[in-house]
Write a protein that holds these residues in place. Structure first.
Motif, PDB file in Angstrom:
ATOM      1  N   SER A 142       0.813  -1.214   0.000  1.00  0.00           N
ATOM      2  CA  SER A 142       0.000   0.000   0.000  1.00  0.00           C
ATOM      3  C   SER A 142       0.851   1.271   0.000  1.00  0.00           C
ATOM      4  CB  SER A 142      -0.946   0.005   1.203  1.00  0.00           C
ATOM      5  OG  SER A 142      -0.199  -0.025   2.396  1.00  0.00           O
ATOM      6  N   SER A 143       2.114   1.128   0.334  1.00  0.00           N
ATOM      7  CA  SER A 143       2.997   2.290   0.379  1.00  0.00           C
ATOM      8  C   SER A 143       4.392   1.877  -0.092  1.00  0.00           C
ATOM      9  CB  SER A 143       3.030   2.825   1.815  1.00  0.00           C
ATOM     10  OG  SER A 143       3.572   4.099   1.850  1.00  0.00           O
ATOM     11  N   PRO A 144       4.621   1.896  -1.407  1.00  0.00           N
ATOM     12  CA  PRO A 144       5.874   1.362  -1.960  1.00  0.00           C
ATOM     13  C   PRO A 144       7.137   2.152  -1.613  1.00  0.00           C
ATOM     14  CG  PRO A 144       4.450   2.200  -3.699  1.00  0.00           C
ATOM     15  CD  PRO A 144       3.699   2.334  -2.426  1.00  0.00           C
ATOM     16  N   ASN A 145       7.008   3.320  -0.987  1.00  0.00           N
ATOM     17  CA  ASN A 145       8.190   4.123  -0.670  1.00  0.00           C
ATOM     18  C   ASN A 145       8.788   3.769   0.697  1.00  0.00           C
ATOM     19  OD1 ASN A 145       6.036   5.172   0.766  1.00  0.00           O
ATOM     20  ND2 ASN A 145       6.822   7.260   0.731  1.00  0.00           N
ATOM     21  N   LEU A 146       8.470   2.615   1.224  1.00  0.00           N
ATOM     22  CA  LEU A 146       8.992   2.207   2.521  1.00  0.00           C
ATOM     23  C   LEU A 146      10.375   1.578   2.330  1.00  0.00           C
ATOM     24  CD1 LEU A 146       5.706   0.765   4.062  1.00  0.00           C
ATOM     25  CD2 LEU A 146       6.708   3.020   4.396  1.00  0.00           C
ATOM     26  N   GLU A 147      11.346   2.449   2.054  1.00  0.00           N
ATOM     27  CA  GLU A 147      12.689   2.010   1.690  1.00  0.00           C
ATOM     28  C   GLU A 147      13.425   1.300   2.824  1.00  0.00           C
ATOM     29  OE1 GLU A 147      14.922   5.121  -0.251  1.00  0.00           O
ATOM     30  OE2 GLU A 147      13.044   5.958  -1.027  1.00  0.00           O
ATOM     31  N   PHE A 148      13.169   1.692   4.063  1.00  0.00           N
ATOM     32  CA  PHE A 148      13.825   1.026   5.181  1.00  0.00           C
ATOM     33  C   PHE A 148      13.373  -0.430   5.260  1.00  0.00           C
ATOM     34  CE2 PHE A 148      14.039  -0.261   9.673  1.00  0.00           C
ATOM     35  CZ  PHE A 148      15.413  -0.157   9.867  1.00  0.00           C
ATOM     36  N   TYR A 149      12.079  -0.662   5.088  1.00  0.00           N
ATOM     37  CA  TYR A 149      11.569  -2.038   5.109  1.00  0.00           C
ATOM     38  C   TYR A 149      12.195  -2.867   3.988  1.00  0.00           C
ATOM     39  CZ  TYR A 149       7.869  -0.507   8.353  1.00  0.00           C
ATOM     40  OH  TYR A 149       7.166  -0.013   9.425  1.00  0.00           O
ATOM     41  N   ARG A 150      12.344  -2.253   2.814  1.00  0.00           N
ATOM     42  CA  ARG A 150      12.976  -2.941   1.692  1.00  0.00           C
ATOM     43  C   ARG A 150      14.397  -3.351   2.068  1.00  0.00           C
ATOM     44  NH1 ARG A 150      10.799  -1.480  -2.415  1.00  0.00           N
ATOM     45  NH2 ARG A 150      10.676   0.230  -2.678  1.00  0.00           N
ATOM     46  N   MET A 151      15.137  -2.441   2.703  1.00  0.00           N
ATOM     47  CA  MET A 151      16.504  -2.737   3.110  1.00  0.00           C
ATOM     48  C   MET A 151      16.531  -3.885   4.125  1.00  0.00           C
ATOM     49  SD  MET A 151      19.200  -0.551   5.342  1.00  0.00           S
ATOM     50  CE  MET A 151      18.295  -1.099   6.775  1.00  0.00           C
ATOM     51  N   VAL A 152      15.576  -3.874   5.055  1.00  0.00           N
ATOM     52  CA  VAL A 152      15.490  -4.922   6.078  1.00  0.00           C
ATOM     53  C   VAL A 152      15.299  -6.281   5.413  1.00  0.00           C
ATOM     54  CG1 VAL A 152      14.003  -5.839   7.914  1.00  0.00           C
ATOM     55  CG2 VAL A 152      14.700  -3.440   7.954  1.00  0.00           C
ATOM     56  N   ILE A 153      14.386  -6.348   4.456  1.00  0.00           N
ATOM     57  CA  ILE A 153      14.090  -7.611   3.776  1.00  0.00           C
ATOM     58  C   ILE A 153      15.287  -8.062   2.941  1.00  0.00           C
ATOM     59  CG2 ILE A 153      12.624  -8.699   2.032  1.00  0.00           C
ATOM     60  CD1 ILE A 153      10.366  -6.776   3.105  1.00  0.00           C
ATOM     61  N   GLU A 154      15.855  -7.142   2.170  1.00  0.00           N
ATOM     62  CA  GLU A 154      16.978  -7.492   1.293  1.00  0.00           C
ATOM     63  C   GLU A 154      18.187  -8.008   2.072  1.00  0.00           C
ATOM     64  OE1 GLU A 154      17.617  -3.916  -0.964  1.00  0.00           O
ATOM     65  OE2 GLU A 154      16.040  -4.418  -2.410  1.00  0.00           O
ATOM     66  N   ASN A 155      18.372  -7.517   3.297  1.00  0.00           N
ATOM     67  CA  ASN A 155      19.539  -7.908   4.087  1.00  0.00           C
ATOM     68  C   ASN A 155      19.240  -8.980   5.127  1.00  0.00           C
ATOM     69  OD1 ASN A 155      21.718  -6.067   3.074  1.00  0.00           O
ATOM     70  ND2 ASN A 155      20.171  -4.551   3.587  1.00  0.00           N
ATOM     71  N   GLY A 156      18.017  -9.508   5.114  1.00  0.00           N
ATOM     72  CA  GLY A 156      17.665 -10.597   6.031  1.00  0.00           C
ATOM     73  C   GLY A 156      17.738 -10.207   7.497  1.00  0.00           C
ATOM     74  N   ILE A 157      17.331  -8.981   7.793  1.00  0.00           N
ATOM     75  CA  ILE A 157      17.405  -8.458   9.161  1.00  0.00           C
ATOM     76  C   ILE A 157      16.150  -8.874   9.925  1.00  0.00           C
ATOM     77  CG2 ILE A 157      17.528  -6.334  10.520  1.00  0.00           C
ATOM     78  CD1 ILE A 157      19.122  -5.151   8.107  1.00  0.00           C
ATOM     79  N   SER A 158      16.353  -9.351  11.144  1.00  0.00           N
ATOM     80  CA  SER A 158      15.240  -9.866  11.945  1.00  0.00           C
ATOM     81  C   SER A 158      14.486  -8.744  12.654  1.00  0.00           C
ATOM     82  CB  SER A 158      15.758 -10.856  12.985  1.00  0.00           C
ATOM     83  OG  SER A 158      16.453 -10.170  14.013  1.00  0.00           O
ATOM     84  N   GLU A 159      13.319  -9.095  13.150  1.00  0.00           N
ATOM     85  CA  GLU A 159      12.493  -8.140  13.888  1.00  0.00           C
ATOM     86  C   GLU A 159      13.224  -7.656  15.140  1.00  0.00           C
ATOM     87  OE1 GLU A 159       7.848  -7.650  15.305  1.00  0.00           O
ATOM     88  OE2 GLU A 159       8.590  -9.645  14.773  1.00  0.00           O
ATOM     89  N   GLN A 160      13.925  -8.563  15.822  1.00  0.00           N
ATOM     90  CA  GLN A 160      14.670  -8.181  17.027  1.00  0.00           C
ATOM     91  C   GLN A 160      15.791  -7.204  16.681  1.00  0.00           C
ATOM     92  OE1 GLN A 160      14.010 -11.408  16.147  1.00  0.00           O
ATOM     93  NE2 GLN A 160      12.403 -11.811  17.644  1.00  0.00           N
ATOM     94  N   GLU A 161      16.458  -7.432  15.552  1.00  0.00           N
ATOM     95  CA  GLU A 161      17.528  -6.523  15.129  1.00  0.00           C
ATOM     96  C   GLU A 161      16.955  -5.154  14.775  1.00  0.00           C
ATOM     97  OE1 GLU A 161      20.827  -9.476  13.160  1.00  0.00           O
ATOM     98  OE2 GLU A 161      18.878  -9.322  12.156  1.00  0.00           O
ATOM     99  N   VAL A 162      15.795  -5.124  14.154  1.00  0.00           N
ATOM    100  CA  VAL A 162      15.145  -3.850  13.812  1.00  0.00           C
ATOM    101  C   VAL A 162      14.722  -3.121  15.087  1.00  0.00           C
ATOM    102  CG1 VAL A 162      13.130  -2.789  12.703  1.00  0.00           C
ATOM    103  CG2 VAL A 162      14.442  -4.544  11.495  1.00  0.00           C
ATOM    104  N   GLN A 163      14.177  -3.864  16.060  1.00  0.00           N
ATOM    105  CA  GLN A 163      13.791  -3.240  17.334  1.00  0.00           C
ATOM    106  C   GLN A 163      15.019  -2.647  18.026  1.00  0.00           C
ATOM    107  OE1 GLN A 163      10.702  -2.590  18.114  1.00  0.00           O
ATOM    108  NE2 GLN A 163      10.031  -3.728  16.318  1.00  0.00           N
ATOM    109  N   GLY A 164      16.136  -3.359  17.985  1.00  0.00           N
ATOM    110  CA  GLY A 164      17.388  -2.837  18.544  1.00  0.00           C
ATOM    111  C   GLY A 164      17.842  -1.589  17.815  1.00  0.00           C
ATOM    112  N   PHE A 165      17.666  -1.578  16.489  1.00  0.00           N
ATOM    113  CA  PHE A 165      18.020  -0.410  15.684  1.00  0.00           C
ATOM    114  C   PHE A 165      17.157   0.784  16.066  1.00  0.00           C
ATOM    115  CE2 PHE A 165      17.073   2.181  11.922  1.00  0.00           C
ATOM    116  CZ  PHE A 165      18.345   2.687  11.665  1.00  0.00           C
ATOM    117  N   TYR A 166      15.837   0.557  16.221  1.00  0.00           N
ATOM    118  CA  TYR A 166      14.938   1.644  16.628  1.00  0.00           C
ATOM    119  C   TYR A 166      15.341   2.198  17.995  1.00  0.00           C
ATOM    120  CZ  TYR A 166      11.615   0.457  12.863  1.00  0.00           C
ATOM    121  OH  TYR A 166      11.004   0.227  11.648  1.00  0.00           O
TER     122      TYR A 166
END
Length: 112
Positions: free
Chosen positions: A26-50
């Protein structure tokens, strides 16, 4: 048992990435999410990043209140704390593209 845990970890990662992909439909400009998926980053790693970004945001606000105008030391601290799966150039550009922590990453962009 070890194979089960490994499989469960992979399933959890896929489920997390699937949730992100659904948001991106619904919102294709979510570039951070794209980076997360492309690099195989987990939800826990993203929470740590936030959490890291929240901490950096508070430190930058304190430094601005004290009259700082250059944030290279804060950027260096960010680099040191950034997990190895995250590429700093990609992080800065994707966060700015998605509107995450804009004031922080606008300053960090000057340090690249």
């Amino acid at each position: 048992m070890d194979q089960y845990l490994e499989l469960q970890t992979k399933v959890n990662l896929l489920e997390y990435h699937q949730r992100l992909l659904l948001k991106m439909l619904s919102s294709p400009n979510l570039e951070f999410y794209r980076m997360v998926i492309e690099n195989g980053i987990s939800e826990q790693e993203v929470q740590g990043f936030y959490k890291l970004c929240e901490d950096m945001n508070m430190k930058m606000a304190e430094q601005k209140a004290e009259g700082f105008i250059h944030f290279h030391p804060l950027f260096s601290e960010f680099l040191y704390s950034l997990p190895s799966k995250f590429d700093v150039n990609e992080v800065v550009h994707s966060c700015l593209g998605q509107g995450l922590y804009e004031s922080l990453f606008k300053e960090f962009q000057k340090c690249l």
